[in-house]
Scaffold this active site. Structure first.
Site, PDB file in Angstrom:
ATOM      1  N   LYS A  94       6.006  24.925  -5.195  1.00  0.00           N
ATOM      2  CA  LYS A  94       7.326  25.177  -5.765  1.00  0.00           C
ATOM      3  C   LYS A  94       7.467  26.683  -5.898  1.00  0.00           C
ATOM      4  CE  LYS A  94      10.645  22.608  -7.826  1.00  0.00           C
ATOM      5  NZ  LYS A  94      11.177  21.303  -7.543  1.00  0.00           N
ATOM      6  N   GLY A 194      23.284  12.883 -18.340  1.00  0.00           N
ATOM      7  CA  GLY A 194      23.418  13.863 -17.242  1.00  0.00           C
ATOM      8  C   GLY A 194      24.021  13.165 -16.038  1.00  0.00           C
ATOM      9  N   VAL A 198      22.806  13.589  -9.119  1.00  0.00           N
ATOM     10  CA  VAL A 198      22.029  12.343  -9.085  1.00  0.00           C
ATOM     11  C   VAL A 198      22.621  11.316 -10.053  1.00  0.00           C
ATOM     12  CG1 VAL A 198      19.756  11.304  -9.443  1.00  0.00           C
ATOM     13  CG2 VAL A 198      19.925  13.618  -8.494  1.00  0.00           C
TER      14      VAL A 198
HETATM   15  P1  NAD Z   1      22.834  18.583 -11.668  1.00  0.00           P
HETATM   16  O1  NAD Z   1      22.709  19.995 -12.124  1.00  0.00           O
HETATM   17  O2  NAD Z   1      23.776  18.225 -10.573  1.00  0.00           O
HETATM   18  O3  NAD Z   1      23.214  17.638 -12.914  1.00  0.00           O
HETATM   19  C1  NAD Z   1      22.700  17.793 -14.199  1.00  0.00           C
HETATM   20  C2  NAD Z   1      23.777  17.319 -15.166  1.00  0.00           C
HETATM   21  O4  NAD Z   1      23.202  17.325 -16.477  1.00  0.00           O
HETATM   22  C3  NAD Z   1      25.008  18.230 -15.210  1.00  0.00           C
HETATM   23  O5  NAD Z   1      26.190  17.450 -15.116  1.00  0.00           O
HETATM   24  C4  NAD Z   1      24.896  18.921 -16.571  1.00  0.00           C
HETATM   25  O6  NAD Z   1      26.151  19.231 -17.139  1.00  0.00           O
HETATM   26  C5  NAD Z   1      24.165  17.873 -17.377  1.00  0.00           C
HETATM   27  N1  NAD Z   1      23.481  18.378 -18.564  1.00  0.00           N
HETATM   28  C6  NAD Z   1      22.843  19.557 -18.726  1.00  0.00           C
HETATM   29  N2  NAD Z   1      22.339  19.627 -19.961  1.00  0.00           N
HETATM   30  C7  NAD Z   1      22.651  18.457 -20.580  1.00  0.00           C
HETATM   31  C8  NAD Z   1      22.393  17.939 -21.862  1.00  0.00           C
HETATM   32  N3  NAD Z   1      21.730  18.623 -22.786  1.00  0.00           N
HETATM   33  N4  NAD Z   1      22.841  16.681 -22.147  1.00  0.00           N
HETATM   34  C9  NAD Z   1      23.535  15.970 -21.237  1.00  0.00           C
HETATM   35  N5  NAD Z   1      23.814  16.433 -20.013  1.00  0.00           N
HETATM   36  C10 NAD Z   1      23.367  17.650 -19.686  1.00  0.00           C
HETATM   37  O7  NAD Z   1      21.338  18.130 -11.321  1.00  0.00           O
HETATM   38  P2  NAD Z   1      20.893  16.920 -10.383  1.00  0.00           P
HETATM   39  O8  NAD Z   1      20.679  17.428  -9.019  1.00  0.00           O
HETATM   40  O9  NAD Z   1      21.775  15.751 -10.639  1.00  0.00           O
HETATM   41  O10 NAD Z   1      19.444  16.601 -10.995  1.00  0.00           O
HETATM   42  C11 NAD Z   1      19.306  15.948 -12.241  1.00  0.00           C
HETATM   43  C12 NAD Z   1      17.828  15.933 -12.641  1.00  0.00           C
HETATM   44  O11 NAD Z   1      17.067  15.264 -11.648  1.00  0.00           O
HETATM   45  C13 NAD Z   1      17.224  17.334 -12.778  1.00  0.00           C
HETATM   46  O12 NAD Z   1      16.283  17.301 -13.832  1.00  0.00           O
HETATM   47  C14 NAD Z   1      16.499  17.525 -11.455  1.00  0.00           C
HETATM   48  O13 NAD Z   1      15.393  18.408 -11.577  1.00  0.00           O
HETATM   49  C15 NAD Z   1      16.025  16.114 -11.161  1.00  0.00           C
HETATM   50  N6  NAD Z   1      15.830  15.839  -9.726  1.00  0.00           N
HETATM   51  C16 NAD Z   1      16.878  16.000  -8.857  1.00  0.00           C
HETATM   52  C17 NAD Z   1      16.678  15.737  -7.494  1.00  0.00           C
HETATM   53  C18 NAD Z   1      17.806  15.869  -6.505  1.00  0.00           C
HETATM   54  O14 NAD Z   1      17.661  15.397  -5.371  1.00  0.00           O
HETATM   55  N7  NAD Z   1      18.915  16.463  -6.885  1.00  0.00           N
HETATM   56  C19 NAD Z   1      15.415  15.303  -7.043  1.00  0.00           C
HETATM   57  C20 NAD Z   1      14.384  15.115  -7.965  1.00  0.00           C
HETATM   58  C21 NAD Z   1      14.603  15.400  -9.320  1.00  0.00           C
END
Ligand code: NAD
Length: 368
Positions: A94, A194, A198
């Site tokens: 990473k 959130g 995803v």
């Molecule tokens: P994203 O940034 O698109 O979405 C995150 C959402 O969480 C946003 O809408 C944000 O407003 C919200 N948020 C932030 N703080 C918050 C809080 N305190 N309470 C409630 N909501 C809150 O991210 P994503 O790509 O959807 O990923 C979500 C999670 O999954 C992350 O932790 C990421 O590391 C993990 N993840 C994502 C992927 C991927 O393919 N995108 C793969 C593996 C893991």
């Protein structure tokens, strides 16, 4: 020499590199700096026994460099186990870039970063993570081939988030099967915390199956939009962790299972996308087990994204991506059964299987 008597602070002072609490047999950590572009980055290569270390680059305005180092060490280690448990021939790595992407990110900075990635000669492949876009990976691609997550028009596998959501959904269904005897989510009350890339897709999949989905986010506009689109209920209380439900799906931040929240949880299952959901994996995994809450290990069920980008290196197509992601269902059932059989937390059961795969490969390689 480091002894067990040293406190965390002493460890940092007396053994500032290998004594870092998150330093966990990492093979290589590379510090990269370029004054002209303002680049300050750290690349963590945790383990390359199964293949090149693959993991995204996170750009974030870290409070301190210690925070950035800690993050890259934790995240790169997590990638090792994610790929190992998923059966991919990939190691774990990473990278983090220190700074606010809105202010500091430029094509020049991304190219400079790409050149650092290139110096590792394919030992580390990057991809996007928080603070990165597909277009940034396209920029990195101009200076190195060791990058994934590039645009489909440039030969990439496209947006990983829907695939991640599908894997989480599969893991969730398997955990429901283990807990309730059937994997049907219809009628289940599911909290999705959130609803970003995803989370929204997970809301869609669960709602279409007839689940009662409750959504929470700090972004009010998104809440309204997702609620209208899928009929999900917006959480309006002030303590989400105390909400009674069947499933809690953390899809925002890591470490939401912590000392403060763990005793509040009123759910049967924790299954979501966020990385590093357990604030302390040695403590909180076992506590969930004690409380009878079934935890689907995050690094197991959120592997859809890595399956998607691995396709760019391994050269497989959409069908294989989806079949491998669907298989998260079977792996989850296997892990839950193993945890019960050996009376360990599900997190430990998953780690053990991943470690066994790495150890076997290491032995084979030594014998070659
Ligand atoms: P994203 O940034 O698109 O979405 C995150 C959402 O969480 C946003 O809408 C944000 O407003 C919200 N948020 C932030 N703080 C918050 C809080 N305190 N309470 C409630 N909501 C809150 O991210 P994503 O790509 O959807 O990923 C979500 C999670 O999954 C992350 O932790 C990421 O590391 C993990 N993840 C994502 C992927 C991927 O393919 N995108 C793969 C593996 C893991």
């Amino acid at each position: 020499m480091i002894t067990e008597i040293l406190t965390a602070d002493q460890l940092k002072k007396e053994a500032p590199v290998f004594g870092q609490l998150s330093f966990n047999d990492h093979e290589q950590v590379v510090f990269c700096q370029d004054k002209d572009t303002g680049l300050k980055a750290i690349i963590g290569v945790h383990n390359t026994v199964l293949g090149p270390a693959l993991g995204g680059t996170r750009m974030y305005d870290y409070k301190t460099e210690w925070d950035a180092l800690n993050d890259v060490l934790r995240l790169s280690r997590g990638m090792t186990y994610k790929s190992a448990i998923t059966g991919l021939n990939l190691g774990g790595g990473k990278a983090v870039i220190i700074g606010d992407p809105k202010k500091l990110k430029t094509p020049e900075l991304m190219k400079r970063f790409g050149k650092f990635v290139h110096t590792l000669g394919g030992k580390y492949y990057t991809a996007e993570d928080v603070g990165m876009e597909t277009s940034d990976m396209d920029t990195v691609r101009e200076v190195t081939p060791y990058v994934t997550g590039i645009s489909e028009s440039k030969g990439g596998a496209g947006n990983p988030s829907p695939v991640t959501a599908y894997g989480v959904y599969m893991g969730m269904k398997a955990t429901a099967k283990y807990t309730y005897g059937k994997d049907d989510l219809a009628g289940k009350r599911i909290i999705v915390q959130g609803i970003g890339h995803v989370g929204e897709e997970l809301v869609r999949l669960a709602s279409e199956e007839g689940a009662k989905v409750i959504i929470s986010d700090i972004n009010e506009e998104r809440l309204e939009a997702v609620s209208t689109k899928y009929g999900a209920e917006i959480y309006r209380g002030n303590d989400l962790y105390s909400e009674v439900a069947d499933i809690y799906a953390p899809c925002a931040l890591g470490a939401t299972i912590n000392d403060e929240t763990i005793n509040k949880l009123q759910v049967k299952i924790v299954a979501g996308a966020a990385n590093n959901q357990l604030a302390n994996e040695n403590i909180h995994g076992a506590l969930l087990q004690e409380k009878g809450i079934v935890y689907a290990p995050d690094f197991l069920i959120n592997a859809g994204g890595i399956i998607n980008v691995y396709a760019e290196i391994a050269g497989y197509g959409r069908d294989q991506i989806m079949t491998k992601t669907e298989n998260i269902y079977n792996t989850t059932l296997e892990i839950l059964a193993k945890a019960e059989e050996t009376n360990v937390s599900t997190h430990v059961a998953a780690l053990t299987i991943a470690e066994e795969r790495i150890a076997t490969r290491k032995k084979e390689t030594l014998g070659e």
